[in-house]
Motif scaffolding. Structure first.
Motif, PDB file in Angstrom:
ATOM      1  N   GLY A  55       0.775  -1.235   0.000  1.00  0.00           N
ATOM      2  CA  GLY A  55       0.000   0.000   0.000  1.00  0.00           C
ATOM      3  C   GLY A  55       0.802   1.279   0.000  1.00  0.00           C
ATOM      4  O   GLY A  55       0.223   2.372  -0.067  1.00  0.00           O
ATOM      5  N   GLU A  56       2.138   1.180   0.056  1.00  0.00           N
ATOM      6  CA  GLU A  56       2.945   2.399   0.122  1.00  0.00           C
ATOM      7  C   GLU A  56       2.817   3.253  -1.141  1.00  0.00           C
ATOM      8  O   GLU A  56       2.925   4.473  -1.083  1.00  0.00           O
ATOM      9  N   THR A  57       2.600   2.602  -2.285  1.00  0.00           N
ATOM     10  CA  THR A  57       2.485   3.368  -3.531  1.00  0.00           C
ATOM     11  C   THR A  57       1.142   4.087  -3.643  1.00  0.00           C
ATOM     12  O   THR A  57       0.947   4.854  -4.587  1.00  0.00           O
ATOM     13  N   ARG A  58       0.231   3.837  -2.707  1.00  0.00           N
ATOM     14  CA  ARG A  58      -1.076   4.508  -2.724  1.00  0.00           C
ATOM     15  C   ARG A  58      -1.156   5.645  -1.716  1.00  0.00           C
ATOM     16  O   ARG A  58      -2.199   6.291  -1.590  1.00  0.00           O
ATOM     17  N   LYS A  59      -0.069   5.882  -1.012  1.00  0.00           N
ATOM     18  CA  LYS A  59      -0.061   6.969  -0.051  1.00  0.00           C
ATOM     19  C   LYS A  59       0.018   8.307  -0.789  1.00  0.00           C
ATOM     20  O   LYS A  59       0.656   8.413  -1.843  1.00  0.00           O
ATOM     21  N   PRO A  60      -0.649   9.340  -0.266  1.00  0.00           N
ATOM     22  CA  PRO A  60      -0.686  10.639  -0.959  1.00  0.00           C
ATOM     23  C   PRO A  60       0.685  11.187  -1.324  1.00  0.00           C
ATOM     24  O   PRO A  60       0.869  11.742  -2.411  1.00  0.00           O
ATOM     25  N   GLU A  61       1.666  10.996  -0.428  1.00  0.00           N
ATOM     26  CA  GLU A  61       2.996  11.542  -0.705  1.00  0.00           C
ATOM     27  C   GLU A  61       3.661  10.851  -1.888  1.00  0.00           C
ATOM     28  O   GLU A  61       4.410  11.474  -2.648  1.00  0.00           O
ATOM     29  N   TYR A  62       3.373   9.547  -2.066  1.00  0.00           N
ATOM     30  CA  TYR A  62       3.941   8.850  -3.232  1.00  0.00           C
ATOM     31  C   TYR A  62       3.169   9.190  -4.500  1.00  0.00           C
ATOM     32  O   TYR A  62       3.760   9.341  -5.574  1.00  0.00           O
ATOM     33  N   LEU A  63       1.863   9.328  -4.395  1.00  0.00           N
ATOM     34  CA  LEU A  63       1.051   9.644  -5.571  1.00  0.00           C
ATOM     35  C   LEU A  63       1.385  11.016  -6.147  1.00  0.00           C
ATOM     36  O   LEU A  63       1.132  11.273  -7.322  1.00  0.00           O
ATOM     37  N   LYS A  64       1.987  11.881  -5.338  1.00  0.00           N
ATOM     38  CA  LYS A  64       2.449  13.169  -5.868  1.00  0.00           C
ATOM     39  C   LYS A  64       3.635  12.967  -6.807  1.00  0.00           C
ATOM     40  O   LYS A  64       3.876  13.774  -7.697  1.00  0.00           O
ATOM     41  N   ILE A  65       4.374  11.894  -6.572  1.00  0.00           N
ATOM     42  CA  ILE A  65       5.546  11.590  -7.406  1.00  0.00           C
ATOM     43  C   ILE A  65       5.130  10.769  -8.620  1.00  0.00           C
ATOM     44  O   ILE A  65       5.540  11.053  -9.740  1.00  0.00           O
ATOM     45  N   ASN A  66       4.332   9.731  -8.381  1.00  0.00           N
ATOM     46  CA  ASN A  66       3.811   8.904  -9.474  1.00  0.00           C
ATOM     47  C   ASN A  66       2.318   8.713  -9.263  1.00  0.00           C
ATOM     48  O   ASN A  66       1.897   7.876  -8.470  1.00  0.00           O
ATOM     49  N   PRO A  67       1.500   9.490  -9.967  1.00  0.00           N
ATOM     50  CA  PRO A  67       0.042   9.439  -9.754  1.00  0.00           C
ATOM     51  C   PRO A  67      -0.586   8.106 -10.140  1.00  0.00           C
ATOM     52  O   PRO A  67      -1.733   7.845  -9.795  1.00  0.00           O
ATOM     53  N   ASN A  68       0.165   7.259 -10.832  1.00  0.00           N
ATOM     54  CA  ASN A  68      -0.344   5.935 -11.192  1.00  0.00           C
ATOM     55  C   ASN A  68      -0.274   4.958 -10.024  1.00  0.00           C
ATOM     56  O   ASN A  68      -0.901   3.897 -10.061  1.00  0.00           O
ATOM     57  N   GLY A  69       0.537   5.291  -9.029  1.00  0.00           N
ATOM     58  CA  GLY A  69       0.684   4.399  -7.890  1.00  0.00           C
ATOM     59  C   GLY A  69       1.476   3.148  -8.193  1.00  0.00           C
ATOM     60  O   GLY A  69       1.247   2.105  -7.592  1.00  0.00           O
ATOM     61  N   HIS A  70       2.415   3.253  -9.146  1.00  0.00           N
ATOM     62  CA  HIS A  70       3.251   2.110  -9.506  1.00  0.00           C
ATOM     63  C   HIS A  70       4.717   2.439  -9.241  1.00  0.00           C
ATOM     64  O   HIS A  70       5.088   3.588  -8.997  1.00  0.00           O
ATOM     65  N   MET A  71       5.549   1.421  -9.338  1.00  0.00           N
ATOM     66  CA  MET A  71       7.005   1.583  -9.224  1.00  0.00           C
ATOM     67  C   MET A  71       7.635   1.289 -10.580  1.00  0.00           C
ATOM     68  O   MET A  71       7.104   0.462 -11.319  1.00  0.00           O
TER      69      MET A  71
END
Length: 201
Positions: free
Chosen positions: A35-51
């Protein structure tokens, strides 16, 4: 400093490999699958929520192949990033080919064979193997005439295609019918830069 977000158990591995080959200083920011890729701070970097995701001093990029080509063009020297436009085009060609021709069937086999035993579907795996026959022949035919995809030297094209094909050993894909491709893949994956990348979290 460059920041590369993602775990080496994801497509981030190929971007970590590219950074290692380019010899550029960077910070690896591990990102988990829980779930870390769905956190707001990560979604600001990659809005797709992927790595993965890349932050190069405020330049944000996602999509691993785009990240790798960017790293190569901005930071690498020849031969990793060729010195001619024709060489650049060949890198784009093989990189996109790896994604469009190889990655989907490899993932189909991976998902079919790596699930719990009661959820595996060997028919799906065999269908993926069948789909790979043509692109594997294309790759093998090409590598019978060339040490690497663009000639005698390892380039970002080799890195990108080999990173896609790094699933092959995990799924126990039999490459014996394509010995030139098999030898090339082993040679690429054994490179010290890749060994450092896959050893990360």
């Amino acid at each position: 400093m460059i920041k590369l977000y993602g775990t080496s158990m994801s497509r981030a591995a190929r971007s970590l490999w590219a950074l290692e080959e380019a010899g550029v200083k960077y910070e690896h920011v591990p990102v988990g699958f829980t779930g870390e890729t769905r956190k707001p701070e990560y979604l600001k970097i990659n809005p797709n929520g992927h790595m993965p995701a890349l932050d190069d001093n405020g330049t944000f990029l996602w999509e691993s192949m785009a990240i790798n080509l960017y790293i190569a063009e901005k930071y690498a020297k020849a031969p990793l990033w060729p010195s001619t436009v024709e060489g650049h085009a060949a890198c784009y060609q093989w990189s996109f080919w790896g994604m469009t021709e190889m990655e989907t069937p490899l993932l189909e086999i991976f998902m079919s064979r790596m699930r719990p035993a009661d959820q595996r579907d060997e028919k799906v795996a065999q269908a993926g193997i069948e789909k790979l026959k043509t692109p594997l022949k294309v790759l093998d035919d090409h590598l019978q005439k060339s040490d690497y995809l663009l000639g005698k030297e390892f380039t970002i094209a080799d890195l990108n295609v080999a990173s896609v094909m790094s699933l092959a050993p995990l799924i126990q894909l039999d490459l014996s019918a394509n010995p030139a491709a098999q030898k090339w893949l082993q040679k690429c994956l054994e490179r010290p830069a890749n060994q450092r990348a896959v050893a990360m979290k």
